[in-house]
Write an enzyme that holds these catalytic residues in place. Structure first.
Site, PDB file in Angstrom:
ATOM      1  N   PRO A  63       0.832  -1.209   0.000  1.00 31.52           N
ATOM      2  CA  PRO A  63       0.000   0.000   0.000  1.00 31.52           C
ATOM      3  C   PRO A  63       0.864   1.255   0.000  1.00 31.52           C
ATOM      4  O   PRO A  63       2.100   1.173   0.062  1.00 31.52           O
ATOM      5  CB  PRO A  63      -0.753  -0.126   1.337  1.00 31.52           C
TER       6      PRO A  63
ATOM      7  N   GLU B 160       5.757   3.389  -9.540  1.00 29.27           N
ATOM      8  CA  GLU B 160       4.325   3.640  -9.748  1.00 29.27           C
ATOM      9  C   GLU B 160       3.809   2.857 -10.965  1.00 29.27           C
ATOM     10  O   GLU B 160       3.077   3.390 -11.807  1.00 29.27           O
ATOM     11  CB  GLU B 160       4.062   5.145  -9.930  1.00 29.27           C
TER      12      GLU B 160
ATOM     13  N   TYR C 277       2.842   4.321   1.414  1.00 26.77           N
ATOM     14  CA  TYR C 277       3.725   4.515   2.588  1.00 26.77           C
ATOM     15  C   TYR C 277       4.405   3.226   3.065  1.00 26.77           C
ATOM     16  O   TYR C 277       5.004   3.208   4.130  1.00 26.77           O
ATOM     17  CB  TYR C 277       2.975   5.148   3.778  1.00 26.77           C
TER      18      TYR C 277
ATOM     19  N   VAL D  62      -4.199  11.240  -8.031  1.00 29.45           N
ATOM     20  CA  VAL D  62      -2.848  11.419  -7.491  1.00 29.45           C
ATOM     21  C   VAL D  62      -2.950  12.173  -6.169  1.00 29.45           C
ATOM     22  O   VAL D  62      -3.758  13.091  -6.030  1.00 29.45           O
ATOM     23  CB  VAL D  62      -1.977  12.194  -8.514  1.00 29.45           C
TER      24      VAL D  62
ATOM     25  N   PHE E  17      -7.761   2.043  -3.982  1.00 30.03           N
ATOM     26  CA  PHE E  17      -8.353   2.478  -2.706  1.00 30.03           C
ATOM     27  C   PHE E  17      -9.528   1.604  -2.282  1.00 30.03           C
ATOM     28  O   PHE E  17      -9.936   1.622  -1.122  1.00 30.03           O
ATOM     29  CB  PHE E  17      -8.790   3.955  -2.786  1.00 30.03           C
TER      30      PHE E  17
ATOM     31  N   SER F 277       8.959   2.892  -2.871  1.00 30.54           N
ATOM     32  CA  SER F 277       9.940   3.768  -3.539  1.00 30.54           C
ATOM     33  C   SER F 277      11.276   3.695  -2.815  1.00 30.54           C
ATOM     34  O   SER F 277      12.332   3.653  -3.460  1.00 30.54           O
ATOM     35  CB  SER F 277       9.441   5.208  -3.590  1.00 30.54           C
ATOM     36  N   GLU F 278      11.252   3.651  -1.477  1.00 34.08           N
ATOM     37  CA  GLU F 278      12.508   3.523  -0.717  1.00 34.08           C
ATOM     38  C   GLU F 278      13.257   2.260  -1.132  1.00 34.08           C
ATOM     39  O   GLU F 278      14.475   2.282  -1.299  1.00 34.08           O
ATOM     40  CB  GLU F 278      12.204   3.391   0.785  1.00 34.08           C
TER      41      GLU F 278
HETATM   42  N1  LIG Z   1       1.628   4.896   7.905  1.00 37.37           N
HETATM   43  C1  LIG Z   1       2.932   4.785   7.570  1.00 37.37           C
HETATM   44  N2  LIG Z   1       3.548   3.591   7.643  1.00 37.37           N
HETATM   45  C2  LIG Z   1       4.845   3.473   7.335  1.00 37.37           C
HETATM   46  N3  LIG Z   1       5.626   4.493   6.900  1.00 37.37           N
HETATM   47  C3  LIG Z   1       5.080   5.701   6.783  1.00 37.37           C
HETATM   48  C4  LIG Z   1       3.710   5.917   7.115  1.00 37.37           C
HETATM   49  N4  LIG Z   1       3.449   7.225   6.899  1.00 37.37           N
HETATM   50  C5  LIG Z   1       4.581   7.797   6.438  1.00 37.37           C
HETATM   51  N5  LIG Z   1       5.569   6.884   6.353  1.00 37.37           N
HETATM   52  C6  LIG Z   1       6.918   7.184   5.806  1.00 37.37           C
HETATM   53  O1  LIG Z   1       6.900   6.762   4.454  1.00 37.37           O
HETATM   54  C7  LIG Z   1       8.120   6.113   4.133  1.00 37.37           C
HETATM   55  C8  LIG Z   1       7.917   5.193   2.928  1.00 37.37           C
HETATM   56  O2  LIG Z   1       7.722   6.011   1.800  1.00 37.37           O
HETATM   57  P1  LIG Z   1       7.763   5.469   0.302  1.00 37.37           P
HETATM   58  O3  LIG Z   1       7.652   6.700  -0.574  1.00 37.37           O
HETATM   59  O4  LIG Z   1       8.938   4.582   0.071  1.00 37.37           O
HETATM   60  O5  LIG Z   1       6.423   4.611   0.227  1.00 37.37           O
HETATM   61  P2  LIG Z   1       5.686   4.033  -1.041  1.00 37.37           P
HETATM   62  O6  LIG Z   1       5.240   2.667  -0.690  1.00 37.37           O
HETATM   63  O7  LIG Z   1       6.529   4.195  -2.268  1.00 37.37           O
HETATM   64  O8  LIG Z   1       4.414   5.021  -1.153  1.00 37.37           O
HETATM   65  P3  LIG Z   1       3.535   5.499  -2.411  1.00 37.37           P
HETATM   66  O9  LIG Z   1       2.732   4.311  -2.892  1.00 37.37           O
HETATM   67  O10 LIG Z   1       2.643   6.565  -1.882  1.00 37.37           O
HETATM   68  O11 LIG Z   1       4.511   5.998  -3.461  1.00 37.37           O
HETATM   69  C9  LIG Z   1       8.472   5.415   5.430  1.00 37.37           C
HETATM   70  O12 LIG Z   1       9.847   5.124   5.533  1.00 37.37           O
HETATM   71  C10 LIG Z   1       8.055   6.439   6.489  1.00 37.37           C
HETATM   72  O13 LIG Z   1       9.081   7.393   6.681  1.00 37.37           O
HETATM   73  C1  LIG Z   2      -4.743   3.869  -3.567  1.00 35.46           C
HETATM   74  C2  LIG Z   2      -4.682   4.765  -4.764  1.00 35.46           C
HETATM   75  C3  LIG Z   2      -3.610   5.608  -4.997  1.00 35.46           C
HETATM   76  N1  LIG Z   2      -3.577   6.406  -6.098  1.00 35.46           N
HETATM   77  C4  LIG Z   2      -2.424   7.286  -6.318  1.00 35.46           C
HETATM   78  C5  LIG Z   2      -2.048   8.192  -5.175  1.00 35.46           C
HETATM   79  C6  LIG Z   2      -0.559   8.378  -5.379  1.00 35.46           C
HETATM   80  O1  LIG Z   2      -0.379   9.470  -6.287  1.00 35.46           O
HETATM   81  C7  LIG Z   2      -0.123   7.055  -6.034  1.00 35.46           C
HETATM   82  C8  LIG Z   2       0.511   6.059  -5.071  1.00 35.46           C
HETATM   83  O2  LIG Z   2       1.780   6.372  -4.765  1.00 35.46           O
HETATM   84  O3  LIG Z   2      -1.305   6.447  -6.526  1.00 35.46           O
HETATM   85  C9  LIG Z   2      -4.599   6.398  -7.044  1.00 35.46           C
HETATM   86  O4  LIG Z   2      -4.540   7.102  -8.063  1.00 35.46           O
HETATM   87  N2  LIG Z   2      -5.667   5.567  -6.825  1.00 35.46           N
HETATM   88  C10 LIG Z   2      -5.763   4.740  -5.743  1.00 35.46           C
HETATM   89  O5  LIG Z   2      -6.757   4.012  -5.626  1.00 35.46           O
END
Ligand SMILES: Nc1ncnc2c1ncn2[C@@H]1O[C@H](COP(=O)(O)OP(=O)(O)OP(=O)(O)O)[C@@H](O)[C@H]1O
Ligand SMILES: Cc1cn([C@H]2C[C@H](O)[C@@H](CO)O2)c(=O)[nH]c1=O
Ligand SMILES: [Zn+2]
Length: 194
Positions: free
Chosen positions: A16, A89, A18, A173, A120, A22-23
């Site tokens: 999901p 993404e 966060y 987004v 979502f 990306s990290e």
């Molecule tokens: N609810 C949460 N759970 C875990 N980490 C969180 C949360 N909210 C913020 N963070 C921060 O988000 C970082 C991860 O960010 P990252 O951009 O790598 O996630 P992502 O899975 O790529 O998200 P997205 O799908 O939105 O691009 C964590 O290391 C932490 O600092």
């Molecule tokens: C969960 C969800 C995320 N997003 C977007 C939000 C953020 O810009 C990106 C996830 O990093 O995807 C959607 O467009 N639809 C969705 O249902």
């Protein structure tokens, strides 16, 4: 994890918002840079939340990336020297991204894709599910549920602080103003008619 040398393969990182996708992509790309690999990273142009030309995590790490509109544009940036292709993404790309990933891996390239497995509503998102099926390696990672603190597998869309409705558009987004990480129990989608 076992990684064959000099063979192409597909790695996918899902979870999901966060959860650290990306990290994790950035970590793998930085290690490939240390190994002096020839790398190209792509992101959909639609996702300009933090930057137009980088993959940026919620915690601020980044690597340079080429923003593209259609999956097919990837071929314009690949040549016989390319060893690693990163895609962030991946859920936003058209279905062609699956054939492209297969094709690159067949050519000997290491393909690392990161993206949302579910939208979502908790339903499979875009091309990601099929990409999982054809990948050699899949890592499904969790965030922290913003309600109960348990591992979160879902992305909660909020509109004015209220859970989004089932018939909302899939693509929107956004970041903390409109999405939270939640576990199965705390994830809510309104399914009744407006
Ligand atoms: N609810 C949460 N759970 C875990 N980490 C969180 C949360 N909210 C913020 N963070 C921060 O988000 C970082 C991860 O960010 P990252 O951009 O790598 O996630 P992502 O899975 O790529 O998200 P997205 O799908 O939105 O691009 C964590 O290391 C932490 O600092
Ligand atoms: C969960 C969800 C995320 N997003 C977007 C939000 C953020 O810009 C990106 C996830 O990093 O995807 C959607 O467009 N639809 C969705 O249902
Ligand atoms: Zn919860």
């Amino acid at each position: 994890m076992y990684r064959p040398v000099n063979h192409g393969y597909i790695e996918v990182v899902i979870g999901p918002m966060y959860s650290g996708k990306s990290e994790e992509l950035i970590r793998r790309i930085k290690r490939a840079e240390i190994a002096k690999q020839n790398i190209v990273v792509f992101k959909p142009r639609i996702d300009d939340r933090y930057s137009k030309e980088d993959v940026v995590s919620h915690s601020g790490d980044s690597v340079g990336a080429i923003p593209i509109n259609k999956a097919n544009e990837i071929y314009n940036y690949i040549d016989e020297k390319t060893q690693v292709v990163g895609i962030d993404e991946v859920q936003f790309f058209d279905e062609e991204i699956i054939n492209i990933a297969i094709n690159l891996a067949d050519k000997g390239i290491r393909v690392i894709a990161a993206g949302l497995d579910m939208d979502f509503k908790g339903e499979p998102f875009g091309p990601t599910p099929k990409l999982l099926a054809v990948a050699e390696f899949v890592d499904k990672i969790q965030a922290i549920c913003s309600v109960c603190g348990q591992p979160a597998t879902r992305s909660q869309r909020l509109i004015n602080g209220e859970p989004a409705r089932y018939d909302d558009p899939i693509i929107q987004v956004g970041a903390v103003e409109s999405y939270e990480a939640r576990c199965r129990k705390c994830h809510v989608v309104y399914r009744d008619k407006k």
